[in-house]
Design a protein around this motif. Sequence first.
Motif, PDB file in Angstrom:
ATOM      1  N   UNK A   1     -54.218  27.892  -1.101  1.00 37.98           N
ATOM      2  CA  UNK A   1     -53.037  27.915  -1.959  1.00 37.98           C
ATOM      3  C   UNK A   1     -52.510  29.315  -2.190  1.00 37.98           C
ATOM      4  N   UNK A   2     -53.322  30.330  -1.946  1.00 40.93           N
ATOM      5  CA  UNK A   2     -52.879  31.704  -2.204  1.00 40.93           C
ATOM      6  C   UNK A   2     -52.570  32.452  -0.912  1.00 40.93           C
ATOM      7  N   UNK A   3     -52.453  31.719   0.207  1.00 40.24           N
ATOM      8  CA  UNK A   3     -52.210  32.393   1.484  1.00 40.24           C
ATOM      9  C   UNK A   3     -50.824  33.016   1.537  1.00 40.24           C
ATOM     10  N   UNK A   4     -49.895  32.451   0.781  1.00 35.84           N
ATOM     11  CA  UNK A   4     -48.531  32.968   0.808  1.00 35.84           C
ATOM     12  C   UNK A   4     -47.747  32.384   1.966  1.00 35.84           C
ATOM     13  N   UNK A   5     -46.438  32.387   1.831  1.00 37.52           N
ATOM     14  CA  UNK A   5     -45.572  31.807   2.849  1.00 37.52           C
ATOM     15  C   UNK A   5     -45.225  32.844   3.902  1.00 37.52           C
ATOM     16  N   UNK A   6     -45.253  32.416   5.146  1.00 35.50           N
ATOM     17  CA  UNK A   6     -44.892  33.314   6.231  1.00 35.50           C
ATOM     18  C   UNK A   6     -43.376  33.373   6.359  1.00 35.50           C
ATOM     19  N   UNK A   7     -42.837  34.507   6.805  1.00 31.43           N
ATOM     20  CA  UNK A   7     -41.403  34.558   7.099  1.00 31.43           C
ATOM     21  C   UNK A   7     -41.065  33.583   8.211  1.00 31.43           C
ATOM     22  N   UNK A   8     -39.796  33.173   8.261  1.00 28.97           N
ATOM     23  CA  UNK A   8     -39.386  32.160   9.229  1.00 28.97           C
ATOM     24  C   UNK A   8     -39.667  32.592  10.665  1.00 28.97           C
ATOM     25  N   UNK A   9     -39.513  33.887  10.951  1.00 29.06           N
ATOM     26  CA  UNK A   9     -39.774  34.364  12.307  1.00 29.06           C
ATOM     27  C   UNK A   9     -41.230  34.144  12.702  1.00 29.06           C
TER      28      UNK A   9
ATOM     29  N   UNK B   1     -29.925  28.392  -9.542  1.00 28.05           N
ATOM     30  CA  UNK B   1     -30.314  27.034  -9.150  1.00 28.05           C
ATOM     31  C   UNK B   1     -31.608  26.620  -9.850  1.00 28.05           C
ATOM     32  N   UNK B   2     -31.645  25.374 -10.296  1.00 23.03           N
ATOM     33  CA  UNK B   2     -32.860  24.805 -10.867  1.00 23.03           C
ATOM     34  C   UNK B   2     -33.564  23.992  -9.779  1.00 23.03           C
ATOM     35  N   UNK B   3     -34.774  24.424  -9.402  1.00 25.03           N
ATOM     36  CA  UNK B   3     -35.507  23.778  -8.314  1.00 25.03           C
ATOM     37  C   UNK B   3     -36.739  23.091  -8.884  1.00 25.03           C
ATOM     38  N   UNK B   4     -36.896  21.813  -8.535  1.00 26.02           N
ATOM     39  CA  UNK B   4     -38.020  21.013  -9.005  1.00 26.02           C
ATOM     40  C   UNK B   4     -38.686  20.355  -7.804  1.00 26.02           C
ATOM     41  N   UNK B   5     -40.013  20.323  -7.781  1.00 29.44           N
ATOM     42  CA  UNK B   5     -40.727  19.684  -6.673  1.00 29.44           C
ATOM     43  C   UNK B   5     -41.626  18.564  -7.186  1.00 29.44           C
ATOM     44  N   UNK B   6     -41.841  17.576  -6.335  1.00 32.67           N
ATOM     45  CA  UNK B   6     -42.798  16.495  -6.585  1.00 32.67           C
ATOM     46  C   UNK B   6     -43.680  16.441  -5.343  1.00 32.67           C
ATOM     47  N   UNK B   7     -44.963  16.809  -5.474  1.00 31.84           N
ATOM     48  CA  UNK B   7     -45.802  17.030  -4.299  1.00 31.84           C
ATOM     49  C   UNK B   7     -47.173  16.371  -4.427  1.00 31.84           C
ATOM     50  N   UNK B   8     -47.799  16.170  -3.297  1.00 34.92           N
ATOM     51  CA  UNK B   8     -49.159  15.644  -3.257  1.00 34.92           C
ATOM     52  C   UNK B   8     -49.853  16.145  -1.984  1.00 34.92           C
ATOM     53  N   UNK B   9     -50.622  17.231  -2.067  1.00 38.00           N
ATOM     54  CA  UNK B   9     -50.857  18.050  -3.251  1.00 38.00           C
ATOM     55  C   UNK B   9     -49.886  19.224  -3.300  1.00 38.00           C
ATOM     56  N   UNK B  10     -49.952  19.999  -4.386  1.00 38.83           N
ATOM     57  CA  UNK B  10     -49.201  21.252  -4.462  1.00 38.83           C
ATOM     58  C   UNK B  10     -49.956  22.277  -3.610  1.00 38.83           C
ATOM     59  N   UNK B  11     -49.361  22.658  -2.476  1.00 43.27           N
ATOM     60  CA  UNK B  11     -50.087  23.494  -1.516  1.00 43.27           C
ATOM     61  C   UNK B  11     -49.899  24.982  -1.762  1.00 43.27           C
ATOM     62  N   UNK B  12     -48.741  25.385  -2.254  1.00 36.77           N
ATOM     63  CA  UNK B  12     -48.482  26.792  -2.547  1.00 36.77           C
ATOM     64  C   UNK B  12     -47.877  26.893  -3.942  1.00 36.77           C
TER      65      UNK B  12
END
Length: 482
Positions: A206-214, A263-274
């Motif tokens: 969960x703490x790996x962080x998101x990679x850039x799109x490239x 913008x108001x962003x809301x997520x519904x996830x299973x599981x919350x990965x990040x």
Amino acid sequence: MTNTRLPFPFTRDHQVALDGVRLLYGPDASPFGLREARRRIQGTPQLVALSQDAFDSAVSVIYQAGGNDTGADELSFDLEEVDAANGPRDLLEDVTEAPVIELVNQLLRRAVSSGASDLHIEPHEDGLRARLRIDGFLQTVMDRSDVPVRRVISRLKVMANLDIAETRLPQDGRIALRLGGRAIDTRVSTLPGNYGERVVLRVLDRSAGLMPLEALGLKPDHIATLERLSALPNGIILATGPTGSGKTTTLYSLLRLANRDERNIVTVEDPIEYDLQGVSQSQINSDIGMTFANGLRATLRQDPDVILVGEIRDAETASVAAQAALTGHLVFSSLHANGSVGAVIRLRDLGLDDFLIASTLRGIIAQRLLRRLCMDCREERDITASEATFFATRNMPVPTKTFHAKGCDTCTDSGYAGRVGIFEIVEIDESLRDAIDQGASERQLKTQAIAPEFTLLGQGLVAVAAGKTTLSETLRVVGDGA
């Protein structure tokens, strides 16, 4: 006294760490910790004061890098179990661990340190087998006949807060771990079998962080398309592909593009990965009625601009997502489908009318992960006539050489190291919208929506020509009819 690393619990509690002759300390370092660290260093230590974030990062590197004399299964990092009553407990602090507990700990350490996505614990007639899924392939790491199978399974169930007395029904739970300061979330699933319960653990960093799109493998024209899609005011954007193909990572990257203060962003996830900063994230819990559909309905009352639904897996969720898109919301979600336009057929199968799909769907991303050739041992060969046919029939330049997997110590003789993503992205334009509204078939939609060289197979062939992967790997993952 010889220079050595401090025990991780001591480093964590006293905010001091040894790195060679350097003594690193954080803002909350204790006087006792500093004295003990000085005592362990020969000569005069080099004192380095660090901020909390810098100290945590340094500790993560120190305790994941070096091994010790007890072998790979005894890596010196913290592996914590969350106890509902007493909070996190460092499993390495128990010096009198029973063999079963130590065995389970070693398997978990190995799964996390090797970057495995799944750990399989499989009882069989002759004992117990453990396998790790690394780069999409299962690798056996243990197969022993002297292991007390039931006790190992019970230990995992205790850690996941499951009912150890119930062995006839499947169960699901989770184990929270830590690796050198990184949060690891492990989803546990049990399934009864002939020789005992089989346990599969999905490992999520969960703490790996998101990679850039490239870094995901997206090309500049792909990125430009995704930036346009994420800026839309409403509609549905879908990511499709099999389990483990990186759909969630791509959706999170899209969400980051769409994340603006207004913008108001809301997520519904299973599981919350990040963990996403500035985004309200909700966890699905079907046991108490918090399903994707109910969670999505609840988010619509939170004045959202952008909604991420972890997965559209039933007709109710598909219907609510379409209604949300019609009422001015931008909805991101994943869907199990074989390709990009296959998502349209899947939505039809879930009961959505063609006019509703045409009016709400804005873009579809299909993706796969191919094993990347090991750069240290890949072999170059002349392309064969049969290999050249795949390129020629899709009007693509035929390379004179291709690379093949060989195997070396670097890649543990697999010939591959890591994975690379390939993407098929379709932006729904007016002509495609009309075709969907008129009930066009999947083949008709695909012919109209995407050229052969931009399909998943076409993008796989581009990766083959570039020497990133092999043709056999591409055909294994994508097939030859894509």
